[in-house]
Design an enzyme around this catalytic site. Structure first.
Site, PDB file in Angstrom:
ATOM      1  N   LYS A 184       0.853  -1.181   0.000  1.00 20.98           N
ATOM      2  CA  LYS A 184       0.000   0.000   0.000  1.00 20.98           C
ATOM      3  C   LYS A 184       0.895   1.239   0.000  1.00 20.98           C
ATOM      4  O   LYS A 184       1.366   1.681   1.050  1.00 20.98           O
ATOM      5  CB  LYS A 184      -0.919   0.033   1.219  1.00 20.98           C
ATOM      6  N   GLU A 210      10.095   1.559  10.625  1.00 21.79           N
ATOM      7  CA  GLU A 210      10.983   2.717  10.667  1.00 21.79           C
ATOM      8  C   GLU A 210      10.102   3.937  10.863  1.00 21.79           C
ATOM      9  O   GLU A 210       9.267   4.256  10.011  1.00 21.79           O
ATOM     10  CB  GLU A 210      11.813   2.879   9.400  1.00 21.79           C
ATOM     11  N   CYS A 219      13.191  11.037   7.129  1.00 20.62           N
ATOM     12  CA  CYS A 219      13.229  10.598   8.523  1.00 20.62           C
ATOM     13  C   CYS A 219      14.605  10.742   9.147  1.00 20.62           C
ATOM     14  O   CYS A 219      14.719  10.928  10.358  1.00 20.62           O
ATOM     15  CB  CYS A 219      12.776   9.143   8.618  1.00 20.62           C
ATOM     16  N   GLU A 244       8.967  16.471  16.037  1.00 20.14           N
ATOM     17  CA  GLU A 244       9.505  16.307  14.696  1.00 20.14           C
ATOM     18  C   GLU A 244       8.796  17.285  13.760  1.00 20.14           C
ATOM     19  O   GLU A 244       7.572  17.299  13.659  1.00 20.14           O
ATOM     20  CB  GLU A 244       9.285  14.872  14.208  1.00 20.14           C
TER      21      GLU A 244
END
Length: 542
Positions: free
Chosen positions: A206, A279, A313, A411
Site C-alpha cells: 500500500k 521505521e 526521517c 519532529e
C-alpha cells in the site's frame, strides 16, 4: 505568520518554472509525463473498485485518476499473492536474484522516467529524487549478489558433536504486507520489497496515494525484469481504511511512517502474532565538535538538513555546535542556506523543492512562528513562497530555541533546523540523546578516533561521521533502523532480508539415540551425559 510575511521576497533565488502552468518552450510538463496511456499502463492489475486521485505539490493540480481499493479488494489482492507465492518460492535463490539484477539495470537505463514521476508526486528537486534511484539500485545490486549467501543453509554444531547433524534453513514467510510513505516513494516502496521478493515472498503493497505512480512504475519495471505479476500486488486508498486491512491479512508487516501510526500497526500485528518492522520518526542531531572543519560542516549541514525539503526521517533537525566555532559556523551555514535555489523544473539545477502537502506546510509554519514569537532568532528563511508554488517554504535556520517551543522536541519534518551551542563533549552527548527518538545522528570532527568514540555513545541506529546521513544509509551491507521511538527492526544487510524469513532448524540424530542405550539404566545414562558435558566444556566445544 501573516499574509504579508508569506509573500515577502527573500534572498533565495528561483530556478525553473511551474512545470504545468508556465513551462518554457520545449520543457516537459505534468501533462507530457502523466498521460492517460501511462496511467492506464501503470495501474493495470491494481485492485480497486472505486476511484481516487493524486496531485502534484508543484501546483496542487490533479495528476491522475487511480483505482481505490475496498477491504474486499485488499482481501482479493492477498488471495492472488498467496496463490502465486509458492511457485515463486520454488525457484532457486539464484533465479530470483537474477530478477533484481535485471531490475538494477532497467532502473539506471530508464531513470529519467521515474525522476519525472518522483518530482511531480513529491515536489522534490531532481538531485534529491536521484538519491532514490541510487538507493534502489544499490539495494538491488546488493541483494542480487548476496542473497544466496544470506539465505543458504547453515551447519551448526549439534548437541552431540558428529552424532547430531544440525542445519538451519530459511523459509519465506509467505505474503508480506508493506505500507510505504509518501516522502521517498521509490526507495521506501520497492527498495524495501526487494529483499522480500528475493527471499521467496509475495508482497501486497500500500503506497501513499499521492505518490502511487512512482511505486506502480517500479512494479511494472520489476515485472519487465521477470517478476511474476501476481507476486507483487498494489492496493490504494486512505490509510485508516486500507492500512489496517493490509495488517489484517499479512504474514509479516513492513511499515515506514510516523511513530503514532507505527504503534497502531504494531498492535494490529501483535494481535495476530505476526512479525513487524517499523521505521518511524526522528529528531536527529548533528554535533559539530570544536575541532571540526567548519566550512565542510556548513556545507554538509545544508545537505543534512534540507535534502527533500527536510522531509526525510534521517535528516537533521537539531544542530549542536561547539561554542568556540559556533559564530563562524552559523555565518557560513546561513550564507549557504540563503543562497539556495528553489524551483519546480523537471531538470537538475534547483537546490530544494516543495513540501508535499498542506499538513506539512502548516506544521513548518506553526513551528517557526511559535519559536520566533517565544524568542527564537530567525537566522535564515522563515518564509513561505507561494510565488514559486503553493507549498514552497524557504530553508530555515532558528537560533535560541528552547523548551517548550514545539520545534525543540517535536519532529517538524520540513526544512527547519535549530542551532544549539555547547561547551562540553559529555554535555552535548547527553543533549543529543535527550529525545524519545533514536534514528540517525551526525558527528563532525577532524579526529576519526574521537568521532568513533562519540558515535558509540549516541543512542541512534545510525551515526555518520563528517556527513549527514548518506554514508550509513548507502552502505547497504550494514543494518539501518531506529532505537527507542524510532522503530523496530532494520532494513539493509542480513537483518534486512532475514526478517522476511522464518528460521527452521532441522536436526538429524545418527548412530545412537539421545536416551539410555547399550544396556545403560537411567542413572548411568545421566552420569554419562554429565561427564560428556564436562568434557565438551574442557575441549571448548560450543
Amino acid at each position: 505568520m501573516t499574509d504579508s510575511q508569506a509573500s515577502t521576497p527573500t534572498t533565495a533565488a528561483v530556478v525553473g518554472t511551474n512545470p504545468v502552468a508556465a513551462a518554457p518552450a520545449g520543457a516537459r510538463t505534468a501533462a507530457d509525463v502523466v498521460t492517460p496511456e501511462v496511467v492506464a499502463q501503470l495501474t493495470r492489475g491494481v485492485a480497486g473498485s472505486g476511484r481516487t486521485a493524486n496531485h502534484t505539490p508543484f501546483t496542487g493540480e490533479k495528476l491522475a485518476d487511480l483505482p481505490e481499493s475496498t477491504p474486499e479488494d485488499v482481501a482479493d489482492a492477498f488471495a492472488r499473492a498467496r496463490a502465486a507465492q509458492p511457485a515463486w518460492a520454488a525457484l532457486s535463490v539464484r533465479a530470483r536474484a537474477a530478477v533484481l539484477l535485471r531490475f538494477h539495470d532497467l532502473v539506471l537505463e530508464r531513470q529519467s522516467e521515474v525522476l519525472d514521476l518522483i518530482q511531480l508526486e513529491t515536489g522534490k528537486a531532481r538531485l534529491h529524487a536521484h538519491e532514490e534511484v541510487l538507493a534502489v539500485s544499490v539495494a538491488a545490486r546488493h541483494y542480487g549478489r548476496r542473497a544466496s549467501a544470506y539465505l543458504k543453509p547453515k551447519r551448526h554444531t549439534g548437541v552431540v558433536p558428529t552424532l547430531t547433524k544440525v542445519t538451519e534453513l530459511r523459509q519465506p514467510r509467505g505474503v508480506i504486507g508493506q505500507i510505504a510513505p509518501w516522502n521517498y516513494p521509490l526507495e521506501l516502496s520497492v527498495g524495501d520489497a526487494l529483499p522480500a521478493f528475493v527471499s521467496g515472498n509475495a508482497v501486497v503493497m500500500k503506497p501513499d496515494t499521492e505518490t502511487a505512480l512512482t511505486a506502480l512504475w517500479a512494479r511494472n519495471l520489476l515485472i519487465e525484469a521477470g517478476l511474476p505479476a501476481e507476486v507483487f500486488q498494489v492496493v490504494l486508498g486512505d490509510g485508516p481504511v486500507v492500512g489496517p486491512e493490509v495488517v489484517k491479512h499479512a504474514d509479516y508487516v513492513s511499515f515506514t511512517g510516523s511513530t503514532r501510526t507505527g504503534r497502531e500497526v504494531a498492535q494490529g500485528a501483535a494481535a495476530r502474532l505476526v512479525g513487524v518492522s517499523l521505521e518511524l520518526g526522528g529528531k536527529n542531531a548533528m554535533l559539530v565538535l570544536k575541532d571540526a572543519d567548519v566550512e565542510k560542516a556548513a556545507a554538509g549541514a545544508v545537505r543534512a538538513c534540507f535534502s527533500s525539503a527536510g522531509q526525510l526521517c534521517i535528516s537533521i533537525e537539531r544542530l549542536y555546535v561547539h561554542e568556540s566555532v559556533a559564530d563562524d559556523f552559523v555565518a557560513r551555514f546561513a550564507a549557504r542556506t540563503k543562497a539556495m535555489r528553489l524551483g519546480t523544473s523537471l531538470a537538475y539545477g534547483a537546490d530544494m523543492g516543495s513540501l508535499v502537502g498542506e499538513r506539512q506546510l502548516e506544521t513548518v509554519s506553526r513551528h517557526v512562528a511559535e519559536a520566533v514569537e517565544k524568542g527564537a532568532t530567525l537566522v535564515a528563511g522563515g518564509v513561505a513562497r507561494p510565488d514559486i508554488g503553493p507549498l514552497f517554504y524557504e530553508p530555515t535556520i532558528l537560533d535560541g530555541v528552547e523548551a517548550p517551543m514545539a520545534v525543540c522536541n517535536e519532529e517538524t519534518f520540513g526544512p527547519v533546523v535549530s542551532i544549539y551551542r555547547f561547551s562540553d563533549e559529555d554535555e552535548v552527548i547527553a543533549l543529543a540523546n535527550a529525545t524519545p527518538y533514536g534514528l540517525n545522528s551526525s558527528v563532525w570532527t577532524k579526529d576519526g578516533k574521537r568521532g568513533h568514540r562519540v558515535a558509540a555513545r549516541l543512542r541512534t541506529g545510525t551515526v555518520n561521521i563528517n556527513e549527514g546521513y548518506a554514508p550509513a544509509y548507502g552502505s547497504v551491507q550494514s543494518p539501518m533502523g531506529g532505537m527507542k521511538d524510532s522503530g523496530l527492526g532494520r532494513r539493509h544487510g542480513s537483518e534486512g532480508i532475514l526478517k522476511y524469513t522464518e528460521a527452521q532448524t532441522v536436526a538429524q540424530q545418527r548412530l545412537i539415540p539421545l536416551a539410555p542405550a547399550f544396556g545403560m539404566d537411567d542413572a548411568k545414562y545421566a552420569a554419562f551425559m554429565s561427564r560428556s558435558l564436562k568434557a565438551m566444556k574442557a575441549f571448548r566445544l560450543r
